[in-house]
Structures are given as C-alpha cells and as structure tokens.
Scaffold this active site. Sequence first.
Site, PDB file in Angstrom:
ATOM      1  N   CYS A   1     -10.831   7.790  29.313  1.00 18.64           N
ATOM      2  CA  CYS A   1     -10.793   6.510  28.598  1.00 18.64           C
ATOM      3  C   CYS A   1      -9.558   5.701  28.987  1.00 18.64           C
ATOM      4  CB  CYS A   1     -10.802   6.750  27.096  1.00 18.64           C
ATOM      5  SG  CYS A   1     -10.814   5.220  26.135  1.00 18.64           S
TER       6      CYS A   1
ATOM      7  N   CYS B   1     -14.760   2.962  27.245  1.00 15.48           N
ATOM      8  CA  CYS B   1     -15.211   3.835  28.336  1.00 15.48           C
ATOM      9  C   CYS B   1     -16.653   4.298  28.199  1.00 15.48           C
ATOM     10  CB  CYS B   1     -14.292   5.053  28.461  1.00 15.48           C
ATOM     11  SG  CYS B   1     -14.449   6.234  27.097  1.00 15.48           S
TER      12      CYS B   1
ATOM     13  N   ASP C   1       3.969   1.518  -1.170  1.00 13.46           N
ATOM     14  CA  ASP C   1       4.578   1.629  -2.502  1.00 13.46           C
ATOM     15  C   ASP C   1       3.581   2.190  -3.509  1.00 13.46           C
ATOM     16  OD1 ASP C   1       6.947   0.583  -1.534  1.00 13.46           O
ATOM     17  OD2 ASP C   1       6.477  -1.473  -2.108  1.00 13.46           O
TER      18      ASP C   1
ATOM     19  N   LYS D   1      16.437  -8.891   0.087  1.00 14.62           N
ATOM     20  CA  LYS D   1      16.187  -7.605   0.755  1.00 14.62           C
ATOM     21  C   LYS D   1      15.670  -7.898   2.162  1.00 14.62           C
ATOM     22  CE  LYS D   1      13.760  -3.207   0.266  1.00 14.62           C
ATOM     23  NZ  LYS D   1      13.086  -3.241   1.571  1.00 14.62           N
TER      24      LYS D   1
ATOM     25  N   LEU E   1      16.034   2.863  -1.777  1.00 13.62           N
ATOM     26  CA  LEU E   1      16.063   2.280  -3.120  1.00 13.62           C
ATOM     27  C   LEU E   1      14.742   2.497  -3.835  1.00 13.62           C
ATOM     28  CD1 LEU E   1      17.736  -1.187  -2.381  1.00 13.62           C
ATOM     29  CD2 LEU E   1      18.818   0.812  -3.409  1.00 13.62           C
TER      30      LEU E   1
ATOM     31  N   LYS F   1      10.398  -6.085  -5.435  1.00 14.26           N
ATOM     32  CA  LYS F   1       9.554  -6.498  -4.312  1.00 14.26           C
ATOM     33  C   LYS F   1       8.756  -7.763  -4.637  1.00 14.26           C
ATOM     34  CE  LYS F   1       9.377  -4.081  -1.083  1.00 14.26           C
ATOM     35  NZ  LYS F   1       8.834  -2.768  -0.745  1.00 14.26           N
TER      36      LYS F   1
ATOM     37  N   ARG G   1      19.247   5.350   9.664  1.00 17.16           N
ATOM     38  CA  ARG G   1      19.114   6.149   8.441  1.00 17.16           C
ATOM     39  C   ARG G   1      18.537   7.534   8.728  1.00 17.16           C
ATOM     40  NH1 ARG G   1      16.292   3.009   4.446  1.00 17.16           N
ATOM     41  NH2 ARG G   1      18.210   2.737   3.263  1.00 17.16           N
TER      42      ARG G   1
ATOM     43  N   LYS H   1      22.187  -4.812  -7.887  1.00 14.93           N
ATOM     44  CA  LYS H   1      23.142  -3.706  -7.963  1.00 14.93           C
ATOM     45  C   LYS H   1      24.094  -3.940  -9.125  1.00 14.93           C
ATOM     46  CE  LYS H   1      23.189  -3.393  -2.901  1.00 14.93           C
ATOM     47  NZ  LYS H   1      23.979  -3.661  -1.685  1.00 14.93           N
TER      48      LYS H   1
ATOM     49  N   GLU I   1       0.835  -1.207   0.000  1.00 19.61           N
ATOM     50  CA  GLU I   1       0.000   0.000   0.000  1.00 19.61           C
ATOM     51  C   GLU I   1       0.869   1.256   0.000  1.00 19.61           C
ATOM     52  OE1 GLU I   1      -3.961  -0.673   2.471  1.00 19.61           O
ATOM     53  OE2 GLU I   1      -2.216  -1.484   3.498  1.00 19.61           O
TER      54      GLU I   1
END
Length: 719
Positions: free
Chosen positions: A453, A432, A46, A127, A92, A324, A148, A300, A44
Amino acid sequence: MNKDEIKNLTALEAESELEWLAKEIARHDVLYNRDDQPEISDAEYDALRRRNAEIEALFPELIRSDSPSHKIGAPVSEKFEKSVHAQAMLSLDNAFSSEDICEFIVRIRRFLRLPATQILEMTAEPKIDGLSLSLRYEKGRLVCAATRGDGYIGENVTANARTISDIPKVLRGEFPDIIEVRGEVYMRRENFQALNMSQQEKGKFVFANPRNAAAGSLRQLDPRITASRKLHFFAYACGEVSETFAASQMEMMKKLKEYGFFINPLTKSFKTLEEIISYYHDIEECRHSLSYDIDGIVYKVNDLKLQMRLGFVSRSPRWAVAHKFPAEKAMALLEGIDIQVGRTGALTPVARLAPITIGGVVVTNASLHNEDYIKGIGHKGESIREGRDIRVGDTVIVQRAGDVIPQIVDIIAEKRPKGASAFVFPHLCPACGSHAVREVGESVRRCTGGLICPAQAIERIRHFVSRNAFDIEGLGKKQVEFFFHIQDEALCIHTPADIFTLQRRQEKALVRLENMEGFGTVSVRKLYNAINMRRKVPLSRFLFALGIRHIGEVNARRLAHAYQNYTAFETVAMAATMPYDKVGEEGNEAWLELTNIEGIGPQVGEAIIDFYQEAHNREVLAALLREVTPLDEENVMTASSPIAGKTIVFTGTLARMSRDEAKALAERLGAKTSGSLSKKTDLLVAGSAVGSKLAKAQGLGVEVIDEEAWLQLIEGSYI
C-alpha cells in the site's frame, strides 16, 4: 456517559470501564504530548478524564496503578536525551463553567481555613495552546531546556531552545544562582500559515494547527530547522529556585520580565469572583484577534506562601486551574465524504464541507472519526445523535474545539434532502485496492496490503529497517524518504525486497548513487555493506519486520519459538486461511494450533490470516525471500534460569543495553516483563535517571537491583 449512568454501574462494569479509559487516555497522551498528532479534540479528551475521575470517585477501591489520575503527559521520545526535572512539571486541573471556578475557590478557602472576610487575590492569564518548556539557569546562563515529558523526566531540547529569540541565553539584572523558568513555546498564526504553505510547496508534511507546528518544530533533531520556524515563548512560572525572589505571582512575573523574559501582557490580578469571570468572558470575546491560539484562562493564587501551603495533588497544583473555553459550532453543507488511508493503514472518513467560518478560521473539512460514527454508533456500541446517521447532502453541525481538527457533531434532520442515501463504507483500500478489514471490537477498518500500500509504504519500510527489525544502518528516515520518492526506477525502494536489489539495479541508474548530493563513494559502500550483512536475520526479527498488526517484538518471539523456522510458520499461516475459502480439517486445525500458542489468541491469529490472505503481500514476501533468509530459531533453555517465572520491570536508562534488549533477554530466560509495577512484580531493575517507580517499588516491597546486579544475576544464562 452521564453522571446518572455512572451511578448505575456495577463494580464489574466500572472495572472494565476504568481499564478501557486507562488505555485510551494513555494512547491519546502519547499522540498529543510525544507525537504531536492528536486524534481527538481537547473537549473530547477532557471528557474522557472527567469520566475516569467520576468513576474513581464512586469506586475508589478500583483505582488502578496506571490510573490517568496519577499521570502527567507521556513518556519521552527515544530521539532525545532525557532530562530529570528538579521539581515535577505538573499539568493543571480543568474547569468548564463559572460554577466550577466558584467551587475551586471554595475548596481553596476551606483548605486554608480562610475567614469569609479575608480577600483571596487571584491572577488570571490566557492559556496558550503550545508546548510547555522548562528552562534551567545557573549563574544566569541557560544550561538546560526540557519538555514536560511525563512530568518527571522530559526531553533535553537545549540546542533547539537556544534558537528561539524570546528565550534569553543570559539573564539580566540580579537573579538567583539557580532558577528554573517554566513557560509555553508557541507559534503565531501568521507564521503557522506561512510554514504550512512552504511545507505544501515542498510536498512535505502539513501541520494540523499551530500547537502541533510549535511542538514539532521544537522537537527537531536539527536545531537549524527549529531556528527557521519562528517560535515564541511566554514565561508563566518557576520551578526550582535557589532563593526566594518574589512574594507573589505578579511580582514573580515582573521579575522574570526584568530578567529578559516575555510575559503575557494580558496577565492580571483580581480580588473577586465576579472580576475573574468578567475577565474570562472579555478574553473569550477577543481571542480571535490575538496573534496566537489560546484555549482558556489559567487562574492562580497570587500569594506564593499560600501556594506553598496549598501544595499539590497527584498530577496538579491545588492553587491553580484552567478554565477552558467551550467548543465553537456552526452549520455547514456536507458535500462529500472522502476516505484517507493513514500510515498504519487505518481508513479514516473526512467530511468535505461547503466553506464556513468558525472562530475566525475558514473550515472546509471535518473529522468523521470512523465507520460507526457515521452510522450514529458510539465507541461502546451505544446510540449517539439519537441514532441519526450522517449522509452526503446533510446540513451538519460542525464543532471546532481546542483548535484541533473540526468535527461533525450532529445533523439537522429536517434539512435532509429527499433521496439522500446512507453512506457505504468501502471494503477495499482506496490507495491500493487491498481488502480493508475490521477486527472484532475495533471501530477502525484497516488496509491489509501493508507491504504494497503506497499510503503505508514509507512507514512500513522505516519499520522494516528499524533497530529491532532488520537493523540496517544508513537507512534512516531521510534516506527511506529519498529512495521512496526518487523518480529513477533503478534506485527506488518501494518494497522491502527493493532494499536488497538496490546494489544490482543501480548499474542501470541515470546517475549513480555515489554521485548524488548527500552521498559519496564511502557512504554508499557502507550502505551496501550494511544491507548485505542483513541478508540473514533471526526468524523473530524477520516476523517483527513484516509489520503484521499485533505482531510486536514479544509476539514475534513467541511465534519464532513455537515454529522454529519460517517454512513451518508460513505453512500454518497459509493453512489457517483455508476456512475462509473452504471448510476443511487442515484449516481448522491450523487455526487452533496458531491461536493456542501462549499469548497468541484469535485477534493475533486473524491479523496473520488477513496478512497472508492478501495476494499483494504474498507477492512481496516471495520477492523478499529470494533475497534474504530467516534463520531458524534456537530453543532457549530456561530451566536453570534464575529469573524463570518471575515478573520483572525495568526503569531508567541502562548503560550496557537498551531497555528493549533487556526485556527481550529476560523473556528469553523465561521471565515475564511489564511496564508497570504491582504486587505481583518480583523485581525492579533500575538504571540511571529513574522516575517515580523506585519509590513505588519500595512502597510495594518489591526487590530493587541496579544494572550491575542484574548482569551478575543472569551471568552465564545467555549467549
């Protein structure tokens, strides 16, 4: 939205779609990369990025400054020190078919102007579905480990990385003086299952998948917790290196193995497209026999000189791509629909399924997203599943993509049992009993009992005591959870008022607080002092602390400036609820007064009404106001302010104040603040460790000053 529909978009529609996509993708980036709590599957996500790229390709003049095409990951968490990557840590591009891979190779050949007869050797490796990590070695010793982050600045997790046995602290053999090794931190499935069992037994948070578990374990403030989680690491690339030590990707991997790193043994090199695609299918077939999760194959260019020539686009290298795996599906019987209440009050439907196996994993629950999704309505109001709703008793198609929470994607209409009735989404919170409301333009129904709650209580109390709210020192996450779960009523904290009655109530405690593990006489005295120091707070902090939806720091300040004291604000908030009960001049006028405040529109006004209309919230507020006093807000004169009317952006780390404090100060002095640069920006205030904004500001001709110049500029304008 398919490609044909995109081609039919008007410029106005495209602009609106790109704005929504930028916000939605940024939200999911934070959930996935920083919070380790993804809401949607990789497939989703992607699809959102593909749609954004396709619209931008047709309307290049509408590309936004905050376009997802230019961004990597998410901003770093405030919990960790920041670490600037010497070489950007990019993500990537994705491919989803053999045709996409063929196009990828054609693009490379065209860019390099390679003759058809020249072989282009490629490497292929699984991957890993984990967390990317950059390891910096100087003179062979590990000096820094960073996530990252946004690709340019990551989180410094060096202490935690040192606890992972796969990561060498000192390199072996001969190596460059400086070398940054990039790779993936992951958790094996058996360790993931053992961790979740342990978490469940202790009544703690259970992770959705191994990727979240790995990310959450690496990003712990206590390295001892990381050490106990059995994390692993595969090296797959290098960032900055002081000298060339390999001519090809495969040689680099061989050298890294000699230095002491683990390299995925399934990494191979190929000379033809047919070999690459065959490898992809072989790994896809055996992926469930591996001890770790993978979600595709990475290809690669093997020759490192060719990699250098190919270079990078805005957020990814030209010389690599991720192929993928498709989502896996199976049929199941929908036995029931349960409603879960999240920490922010969102009511989320979850499908209860007869057990099925998808990709080697037993699935008994699946996501149903929201109320509209069950009805067969998409996020933009469009029909999905040809308008078919989902009912208990249906035979449904369950999809498991990217090893995230499975979801129901369709039903088998002909298998629907007779008499199956449409699902009625609850209008009351199951946790609640408060009203659950759905705002205009929102797909989520939310509980309005924020202060009462139990499903939201811990998060609400944490927000209440946070730095920009009541700022009570000594009530961190662990302490809030301790006081919430403790069985002794004399010591429990379930509502904000309980914080301020704790000292009085503890006289009746079975065991006094200072005699409990983790506390002592000094720490308890400091805690009570910190609590008592916050019995009077500025009105803006008080309003922000209540956790009313859409009332962040900025809107809290706007309301405080508009009403000056809490009584005036509460009078209008209560009066504005009157049109819900009766039609009256007072109610309508109060609504108009509230929603005509600059920056406070109908959406914020409705959130305030919902909050004050809920009797539970009024009771909790009354108890709180018996203990604390919101201080009247003083008007801040901005006429003589040197920054009044200017738009200011802050970037980097400030030494004298936090960025939030700097923004608040600028707004008090009449300026507008923004998180992104544009031609309308008047000033960029740059602290240390700045990212890409500095270069962008120079390109736009925006004035740039440092923190010292900023303080001199506003000197004498504030108290």
